[in-house]
Design a protein around this motif. Structure first.
Motif, mmCIF file in Angstrom:
data_model
loop_
_atom_site.group_PDB
_atom_site.id
_atom_site.type_symbol
_atom_site.label_atom_id
_atom_site.label_comp_id
_atom_site.label_asym_id
_atom_site.label_seq_id
_atom_site.Cartn_x
_atom_site.Cartn_y
_atom_site.Cartn_z
ATOM 1 N N ASP A 266 0.831 -1.198 0.000
ATOM 2 C CA ASP A 266 0.000 0.000 0.000
ATOM 3 C C ASP A 266 0.870 1.255 0.000
ATOM 4 O OD1 ASP A 266 -1.614 2.192 1.786
ATOM 5 O OD2 ASP A 266 -2.972 0.961 0.596
ATOM 6 N N CYS A 267 0.447 2.261 -0.770
ATOM 7 C CA CYS A 267 1.222 3.503 -0.874
ATOM 8 C C CYS A 267 1.493 4.111 0.501
ATOM 9 C CB CYS A 267 0.490 4.515 -1.741
ATOM 10 S SG CYS A 267 0.176 3.983 -3.438
ATOM 11 N N LYS A 268 0.502 4.026 1.378
ATOM 12 C CA LYS A 268 0.603 4.695 2.672
ATOM 13 C C LYS A 268 1.438 3.906 3.677
ATOM 14 C CE LYS A 268 -3.925 5.118 2.586
ATOM 15 N NZ LYS A 268 -4.202 4.998 1.141
ATOM 16 N N TYR A 269 1.908 2.717 3.290
ATOM 17 C CA TYR A 269 2.852 2.014 4.158
ATOM 18 C C TYR A 269 4.195 2.748 4.161
ATOM 19 C CZ TYR A 269 6.087 -1.522 5.878
ATOM 20 O OH TYR A 269 7.057 -2.177 6.582
ATOM 21 N N CYS A 270 4.622 3.198 2.988
ATOM 22 C CA CYS A 270 5.879 3.948 2.888
ATOM 23 C C CYS A 270 5.642 5.440 3.119
ATOM 24 C CB CYS A 270 6.522 3.730 1.521
ATOM 25 S SG CYS A 270 6.939 2.006 1.161
ATOM 26 N N HIS A 271 4.597 5.991 2.498
ATOM 27 C CA HIS A 271 4.294 7.420 2.635
ATOM 28 C C HIS A 271 3.222 7.583 3.723
ATOM 29 C CE1 HIS A 271 6.602 8.337 -1.012
ATOM 30 N NE2 HIS A 271 6.031 7.279 -1.559
ATOM 31 N N SER A 272 3.559 7.179 4.927
ATOM 32 C CA SER A 272 2.570 7.139 6.013
ATOM 33 C C SER A 272 2.091 8.522 6.426
ATOM 34 C CB SER A 272 3.163 6.414 7.229
ATOM 35 O OG SER A 272 4.368 7.045 7.640
ATOM 36 N N SER A 273 2.916 9.551 6.274
ATOM 37 C CA SER A 273 2.514 10.888 6.721
ATOM 38 C C SER A 273 1.458 11.506 5.819
ATOM 39 C CB SER A 273 3.735 11.817 6.794
ATOM 40 O OG SER A 273 4.368 11.927 5.540
ATOM 41 N N ALA A 274 1.183 10.901 4.667
ATOM 42 C CA ALA A 274 0.146 11.437 3.783
ATOM 43 C C ALA A 274 -1.223 11.404 4.452
ATOM 44 C CB ALA A 274 0.109 10.645 2.471
ATOM 45 N N LEU A 346 4.809 21.733 -6.112
ATOM 46 C CA LEU A 346 3.873 22.835 -6.347
ATOM 47 C C LEU A 346 4.550 24.166 -6.030
ATOM 48 C CD1 LEU A 346 0.555 21.467 -4.795
ATOM 49 C CD2 LEU A 346 1.129 21.672 -7.215
ATOM 50 N N PRO A 347 4.086 25.246 -6.644
ATOM 51 C CA PRO A 347 4.633 26.568 -6.297
ATOM 52 C C PRO A 347 4.384 26.893 -4.828
ATOM 53 C CG PRO A 347 3.323 26.673 -8.317
ATOM 54 C CD PRO A 347 3.079 25.329 -7.730
ATOM 55 N N ASP A 348 5.212 27.755 -4.271
ATOM 56 C CA ASP A 348 5.097 28.102 -2.855
ATOM 57 C C ASP A 348 3.779 28.807 -2.530
ATOM 58 O OD1 ASP A 348 7.551 27.013 -2.379
ATOM 59 O OD2 ASP A 348 8.648 28.897 -2.492
ATOM 60 N N PHE A 349 3.191 29.474 -3.530
ATOM 61 C CA PHE A 349 1.961 30.225 -3.259
ATOM 62 C C PHE A 349 0.714 29.344 -3.351
ATOM 63 C CE2 PHE A 349 3.110 30.926 -7.745
ATOM 64 C CZ PHE A 349 2.009 30.365 -8.386
ATOM 65 N N ALA A 350 0.886 28.056 -3.674
ATOM 66 C CA ALA A 350 -0.259 27.138 -3.763
ATOM 67 C C ALA A 350 -0.219 26.190 -2.567
ATOM 68 C CB ALA A 350 -0.212 26.362 -5.064
ATOM 69 N N TYR A 351 -1.308 26.162 -1.792
ATOM 70 C CA TYR A 351 -1.382 25.314 -0.603
ATOM 71 C C TYR A 351 -2.095 24.017 -0.957
ATOM 72 C CZ TYR A 351 -2.706 23.622 4.019
ATOM 73 O OH TYR A 351 -2.881 22.849 5.136
ATOM 74 N N PHE A 352 -1.491 22.901 -0.567
ATOM 75 C CA PHE A 352 -2.119 21.589 -0.780
ATOM 76 C C PHE A 352 -1.861 20.741 0.444
ATOM 77 C CE2 PHE A 352 -2.036 17.134 -1.996
ATOM 78 C CZ PHE A 352 -3.211 17.014 -2.726
ATOM 79 N N ASN A 353 -2.905 20.105 0.950
ATOM 80 C CA ASN A 353 -2.794 19.285 2.153
ATOM 81 C C ASN A 353 -3.147 17.835 1.807
ATOM 82 O OD1 ASN A 353 -3.481 17.929 4.695
ATOM 83 N ND2 ASN A 353 -3.251 19.970 5.591
ATOM 84 N N HIS A 354 -2.165 16.949 1.953
ATOM 85 C CA HIS A 354 -2.398 15.545 1.626
ATOM 86 C C HIS A 354 -3.449 14.922 2.545
ATOM 87 C CE1 HIS A 354 1.145 15.457 -1.024
ATOM 88 N NE2 HIS A 354 0.676 14.298 -1.457
ATOM 89 N N SER A 355 -3.382 15.212 3.835
ATOM 90 C CA SER A 355 -4.287 14.559 4.774
ATOM 91 C C SER A 355 -5.745 14.893 4.483
ATOM 92 C CB SER A 355 -3.929 14.946 6.209
ATOM 93 O OG SER A 355 -4.102 16.350 6.414
ATOM 94 N N GLN A 356 -6.020 16.123 4.040
ATOM 95 C CA GLN A 356 -7.406 16.488 3.741
ATOM 96 C C GLN A 356 -7.933 15.713 2.535
ATOM 97 O OE1 GLN A 356 -8.485 20.423 4.320
ATOM 98 N NE2 GLN A 356 -10.551 20.145 3.574
#
Length: 437
Positions: A266-274, A346-356
């Motif tokens: 599973d992707c989230k096994y390695c990228h758990s903080s997502a 992503l550019p610094d002015f664009a906010y993206f939250n993986h958890s959401q």
């Protein structure tokens, strides 16, 4: 009377002897190991610390029973005692048990009291059998080994060669030129048949000169080229900072095709903080070592697959060991950082939250990152532009079922829009402040 008693006693003795013989032979038969079953037991219980032909966390186990018998005079009873409770054997003062304990960093072997005599017999049979008998494809040295088929032409064999495209265009332009010459000759013949006299200078005038003298055609052509130039210039500037298809070569090759695809990790096994953080995070090398402490080499068939991509998987595993400081039996403490190359940025002015997106909205990783389970080399699948994000917000229904985060807002907005399902856009996903603040 004495004869009858003697006969009965003799009969009972023979019966008892037969039963004992049958029991003894059955016991011997039960102790004959099954290598196929032993392989399964070995992979389940032993492979985390042992290999057959190479020292790992524990010693190599090829022909371990014969070696212990020849070198130390130890029998299967000693091996069974060691497997079921090595700590107890060490505490009892057994000389060889304490020697092994000292040689392997004073770490006692995990106890396996659940293994029966037959299980141990099967495992020992597996350690003694020739690997080619179980699987002729296990090594190129096996008599029945057949190399796996490879695709001819490499990864580009299914596409159209650029030389072929250029050749086709050259033939097309040649045919057009011939067609223009034939049309001009045909028009001249029609003019002669109608008695129309064509001035000699007109007959010899080249096509490009006739074109330039026609002001209307010149104006139309100029406007066409200006519009086409504006279109291509606009398209060029709109692609600045868009790295779709970016596929850098990493310092240690990692195949998502094998790990996420073939092995189903599973992707989230390695990228758990997502699941709980803004970023997906770069997995620690310790995550890799959870598996690769036991996996130092890949199967020959998998190795052949890597050669199609120009990658030696075994050499890449050695790079991992060098970076984490692993010598095959333990950590040396001499580790060094791996300079991974970032792919999605992503550019610094664009906010993206993986958890959401991952935890709250339930968006699958493949929605943005593409079919990573098919990628040998990870690349940027989506353009990650503002228009691409907005279209996703307009088209994606928010998963509100059994999601307490959206219960109240869903009820209010459903009444407002008169719908049962809400898109991210209807929940404010197009507001500038959502991504830019």
């Amino acid at each position: 009377m004495k004869q009858v008693i003697y006969r009965n006693l003799t009969s009972r003795i023979f019966s008892l002897g037969f039963i004992l013989l049958l029991t003894f032979s059955t016991s011997l038969t039960a102790q004959e190991g099954n290598p196929a079953n032993g392989k399964s037991l070995f992979n389940t219980n032993c492979a985390a610390c042992h290999k057959l032909d190479k020292d790992m966390t524990g010693p190599a186990l090829r022909n371990v029973e014969a070696r212990l018998a020849d070198e130390q005079g130890l029998d299967r009873a000693w091996i069974s005692a060691w497997i079921r409770n090595s700590s107890g054997l060490i505490k009892s003062g057994d000389a060889y048990a304490n020697k092994v304990f000292a040689e392997w960093n004073n770490v006692a072997m995990t106890a396996f009291p659940q293994l029966s005599d037959q299980d141990i017999s099967d495992i020992l049979a597996y350690t003694a059998v020739d690997p080619c008998e179980l699987n002729p494809q296990s090594s190129p040295d096996c008599p029945g080994y057949v190399p796996p088929p490879t695709e001819e032409g490499g990864s580009g064999s299914g596409g159209i060669s650029s030389n072929l495209i250029l050749g086709a265009l050259a033939v097309l332009f040649a045919l057009l030129a011939m067609a223009l010459i034939l049309v001009k000759r045909t028009l001249n013949r029609f003019a002669e048949a109608k008695g129309i006299e064509i001035p000699a200078d007109e007959q010899r005038k080249p096509l490009w000169k006739a074109f330039i003298e026609n002001q209307f055609l010149v104006l139309v052509t100029a406007i066409f080229f200006l519009l086409a130039s504006a279109y291509f210039v606009y398209g060029y500037f709109m692609q600045v900072g868009v790295d779709q298809g970016y596929e850098p070569v990493q310092p240690i090759h990692y195949s998502h095709r094998i790990h996420a695809g073939d092995n189903g990790i599973d992707c989230k096994y390695c990228h758990s903080s997502a699941r709980v953080s803004k970023t997906s995070g770069i997995p620690s090398l310790n995550v890799c070592m959870n598996c690769h402490k036991s996996i130092s080499e890949v199967a020959p068939a998998t190795l052949a697959e890597g050669q199609e991509y120009g990658v030696d998987y075994n050499a890449e595993i050695q790079k991992l060991y060098e970076a984490v400081g692993w010598d095959g039996t333990g950590y040396t403490g001499e580790s060094k950082p791996v300079k991974w190359i970032r792919i999605h940025n992503l550019p610094d002015f664009a906010y993206f939250n993986h958890s959401q997106h991952v935890s709250v909205a339930g968006v699958e990783c493949q929605t943005c990152h593409g079919p990573v389970e098919e990628m040998e080399i990870m690349s940027q699948h989506a353009p990650l532009t503002m228009g691409w994000c907005i279209n996703c917000h307009r088209e994606t229904d928010v998963k509100v079922k059994d999601n307490g985060y959206y219960t109240k807002i869903h009820e209010e907005l459903s009444k407002k829009y008169g719908v049962d399902k809400l898109t991210a856009a209807q929940m404010g996903g197009l507001e500038c402040g959502k991504c830019h603040y």
